[in-house]
Design an enzyme around this catalytic site. Structure first.
Site, PDB file in Angstrom:
ATOM      1  N   PRO A 161       5.783  -1.832  -1.048  1.00 27.87           N
ATOM      2  CA  PRO A 161       6.523  -0.819  -0.298  1.00 27.87           C
ATOM      3  C   PRO A 161       7.437   0.089  -1.117  1.00 27.87           C
ATOM      4  O   PRO A 161       8.670   0.014  -1.045  1.00 27.87           O
ATOM      5  CB  PRO A 161       7.316  -1.655   0.704  1.00 27.87           C
ATOM      6  N   CYS A 162       6.838   1.013  -1.846  1.00 27.76           N
ATOM      7  CA  CYS A 162       7.624   1.973  -2.621  1.00 27.76           C
ATOM      8  C   CYS A 162       8.431   2.894  -1.710  1.00 27.76           C
ATOM      9  O   CYS A 162       9.418   3.488  -2.152  1.00 27.76           O
ATOM     10  CB  CYS A 162       6.731   2.760  -3.573  1.00 27.76           C
ATOM     11  N   HIS A 163       8.052   2.986  -0.429  1.00 29.19           N
ATOM     12  CA  HIS A 163       8.823   3.803   0.514  1.00 29.19           C
ATOM     13  C   HIS A 163      10.206   3.200   0.770  1.00 29.19           C
ATOM     14  O   HIS A 163      11.096   3.894   1.245  1.00 29.19           O
ATOM     15  CB  HIS A 163       8.058   3.976   1.840  1.00 29.19           C
TER      16      HIS A 163
END
Length: 177
Positions: free
Chosen positions: A139-141
């Protein structure tokens, strides 16, 4: 693992799926999910070599099921096997750190840099985050600027905000006293 008989390299398979953040291209090897690519993704962001269409690859079908559940607010933790087939050792450390960020929470680039033992490598963490091949599941978001603002995202800031919104609606809310 299947290798391409002509090149001796890993074979990758793909399928596309519609989502609330646009059309996603799912890419897998026989080891696991290797990429989730955005509709307007820069083809140089993730380089996997030759990829062939396969609508029925088991990793791709399972990824599609889990992503659909995630977008519907029914899934907080992904269990699909991952294959970080690309990237440097440093990038893979950053990507592994992304997976530790709990659902509904965020971290800054500086926090990730400190977590992986490179507190002065904030910009390098940002660059590695931008090359993350398995967006959403790694989850780079959930990584934001130290000032709390949304910053760069391969899927666009609108998609980043939408993903964080899905998680904030699904995250357990603290009890009011």
């Amino acid at each position: 693992m299947k290798l391409d008989p002509q090149t001796g390299t890993t074979r990758f398979f793909q399928k596309t799926m519609p989502s609330p953040v646009g059309l996603l291209t799912l890419v897998a090897s026989d080891k696991g999910l290797a990429a989730i690519l955005w509709e307007n993704d820069d083809p140089k962001r993730v380089r996997l070599g030759q990829v062939e269409e396969n609508q029925n690859h088991p990793v791709l079908l399972e990824t599609e099921r889990q992503l659909s559940d995630y977008f519907a607010g029914k899934l907080e933790r992904f269990s699909v096997k991952l294959d970080f087939a690309t990237g440097t050792d440093f990038q893979r450390k950053v990507w592994a750190a992304l997976i530790t960020i709990p659902f509904g929470e965020t971290r800054s680039y500086a926090q990730i840099a400190k977590q992986i033992g490179h507190p002065d490598a904030v910009r390098a963490v940002g660059a590695a985050n931008g090359k993350n091949p398995i967006s959403i599941i790694a989850p780079c978001h959930r990584v934001i600027g130290s000032n709390g603002k949304l910053t760069g995202f391969a899927g666009g800031l609108e998609a980043k905000a939408l993903l964080l919104g899905i998680e904030s609606k699904c995250a357990p809310q603290p009890e009011l006293l």
